[in-house]
Scaffold this active site. Structure first.
Site, PDB file in Angstrom:
ATOM      1  N   ASP A  89      -8.954   1.875 -16.536  1.00  0.00           N
ATOM      2  CA  ASP A  89      -9.761   1.496 -15.511  1.00  0.00           C
ATOM      3  C   ASP A  89     -11.241   1.612 -15.457  1.00  0.00           C
ATOM      4  OD1 ASP A  89      -7.258   0.363 -15.111  1.00  0.00           O
ATOM      5  OD2 ASP A  89      -7.278   0.749 -12.986  1.00  0.00           O
TER       6      ASP A  89
ATOM      7  N   HIS B 188      -6.952  -8.187 -10.949  1.00  0.00           N
ATOM      8  CA  HIS B 188      -6.226  -8.955  -9.764  1.00  0.00           C
ATOM      9  C   HIS B 188      -6.898 -10.234  -9.567  1.00  0.00           C
ATOM     10  CE1 HIS B 188      -5.236  -4.941  -8.335  1.00  0.00           C
ATOM     11  NE2 HIS B 188      -6.198  -4.668  -7.972  1.00  0.00           N
TER      12      HIS B 188
ATOM     13  N   HIS C 158      -5.921 -11.158  -3.636  1.00  0.00           N
ATOM     14  CA  HIS C 158      -4.718 -10.112  -3.920  1.00  0.00           C
ATOM     15  C   HIS C 158      -4.312  -9.516  -2.561  1.00  0.00           C
ATOM     16  CE1 HIS C 158      -2.760  -6.647  -5.904  1.00  0.00           C
ATOM     17  NE2 HIS C 158      -2.568  -7.447  -6.549  1.00  0.00           N
TER      18      HIS C 158
ATOM     19  N   LYS D 101      -3.444  -4.970 -15.444  1.00  0.00           N
ATOM     20  CA  LYS D 101      -2.164  -4.672 -14.566  1.00  0.00           C
ATOM     21  C   LYS D 101      -2.804  -5.118 -13.285  1.00  0.00           C
ATOM     22  CE  LYS D 101      -4.051  -0.210 -14.023  1.00  0.00           C
ATOM     23  NZ  LYS D 101      -4.705  -0.299 -12.827  1.00  0.00           N
TER      24      LYS D 101
ATOM     25  N   CYS E  61      -4.851   5.573 -10.050  1.00  0.00           N
ATOM     26  CA  CYS E  61      -4.517   4.885 -11.363  1.00  0.00           C
ATOM     27  C   CYS E  61      -4.114   5.944 -12.529  1.00  0.00           C
ATOM     28  CB  CYS E  61      -5.061   3.519 -11.782  1.00  0.00           C
ATOM     29  SG  CYS E  61      -5.171   2.331 -10.750  1.00  0.00           S
TER      30      CYS E  61
HETATM   31  C1  VGL Z   1      -7.638   1.735  -8.467  1.00  0.00           C
HETATM   32  C2  VGL Z   1      -7.713   1.593  -5.983  1.00  0.00           C
HETATM   33  C3  VGL Z   1      -7.542   0.243  -6.311  1.00  0.00           C
HETATM   34  C4  VGL Z   1      -7.990   2.818  -9.708  1.00  0.00           C
HETATM   35  C5  VGL Z   1      -7.472   0.388  -8.618  1.00  0.00           C
HETATM   36  O1  VGL Z   1      -8.069   2.049 -10.813  1.00  0.00           O
HETATM   37  O2  VGL Z   1      -7.699   3.903  -9.325  1.00  0.00           O
HETATM   38  N1  VGL Z   1      -7.900   2.378  -7.259  1.00  0.00           N
HETATM   39  N2  VGL Z   1      -7.232  -0.402  -7.441  1.00  0.00           N
HETATM   40 ZN    ZN Z   2      -6.872  -2.374  -7.991  1.00  0.00          ZN
END
Ligand code: VGL
Ligand code: ZN
Length: 237
Positions: free
Chosen positions: A41, A81, A85, A139, A184
């Site tokens: 991410d 998302h 979401h 994801k 994540c």
């Molecule tokens: C994430 C919060 C919400 C992450 C993703 O990538 O850690 N954190 N969505």
């Molecule tokens: Zn997220």
């Protein structure tokens, strides 16, 4: 430190300095053909100026670019998302970001809107330089289920297919980097252990959100699960 300890310390570093490079490299973690770098991410929303900016999130990029040069196998993830979401505070009237609510599958932290499919915020950082990355896995695309983990969605049962992919490719050692350490990255590392993989988190190639003690808890959970906490300098790259 007393004088003897100081002399011993100096002595040890002097010996290390004389050691041939090959001997020092032997202490490092070798990256083999079963190893994969999992880059979690690294997207604009999580970088400074983004809607869910992780403090110093941009500092992971040069570290990840450097270590990625040592990996033949790199998989990247993208939080992806739908608009509206279930993980967005804006989807729950009266709720604010970082509040926690109960959903059918358990506790859910509510977030500012982030990483909406096809938006600039959801794009991977343009400063990532990993041309050999072989898979970009998205994801969190089911509207009613979050997915911090790259392996299993937050309902604890819906698979992303990543475990089977890694198995089919013979990739059994996972090195995790990216954002955010306590969400994540940690959830992916814990699921990698559940999938029976040797799992490392490269601490200086990650940054955390740290809400309500989440960062300390994540490291404790990972430690208990046998995730190895390393620094990028521990890798032979
Ligand atoms: C994430 C919060 C919400 C992450 C993703 O990538 O850690 N954190 N969505
Ligand atoms: Zn997220």
């Amino acid at each position: 430190m007393n004088r003897r300890q100081i002399l011993e310390t100096i002595g040890i570093s002097a010996i290390a300095g004389l050691m041939p490079a090959a001997a020092r490299a032997a202490d490092k973690i070798a990256i083999d053909d079963k190893s994969v770098l999992l880059v979690i991410d690294v997207q604009n929303c999580f970088l400074p100026g983004g809607s869910l900016a992780v403090k110093d999130g941009d500092q992971v990029v040069p570290v990840i670019n450097r270590i990625a040069k040592g990996f033949a196998n790199v998989v990247m993830t993208q939080d992806w998302h739908t608009a509206g979401h279930v993980s967005f505070a804006s989807s729950h009237p009266g709720k604010k970001p970082f509040e926690v609510i109960d959903l059918s599958y358990g506790k859910q932290v509510l977030w500012p809107d982030h990483c909406v499919q096809g938006t600039e915020g959801a794009a991977l950082s343009k400063d990532l330089s990993i041309p050999q990355a072989e898979l970009i896995l998205r994801k969190g695309f089911h509207k009613d289920v979050d997915s911090y983990s790259a392996f299993t969605e937050a309902d604890g049962k819906t698979s992303t297919g990543l475990a089977k992919y890694l198995e089919a490719r013979g990739l059994r050692r996972v090195f995790v980097a990216g954002l955010a350490t306590d969400f994540c990255v940690a959830w992916s590392a814990l699921d990698a252990r559940k999938a029976g993989l040797e799992t490392y988190v490269v601490e200086d190639a990650c940054r955390g959100i740290d809400t309500q003690g989440s960062l300390a808890k994540a490291w404790a959970d990972m430690d208990k699960a046998g995730v190895k906490r390393i620094q990028s300098s521990d890798l032979a790259v």
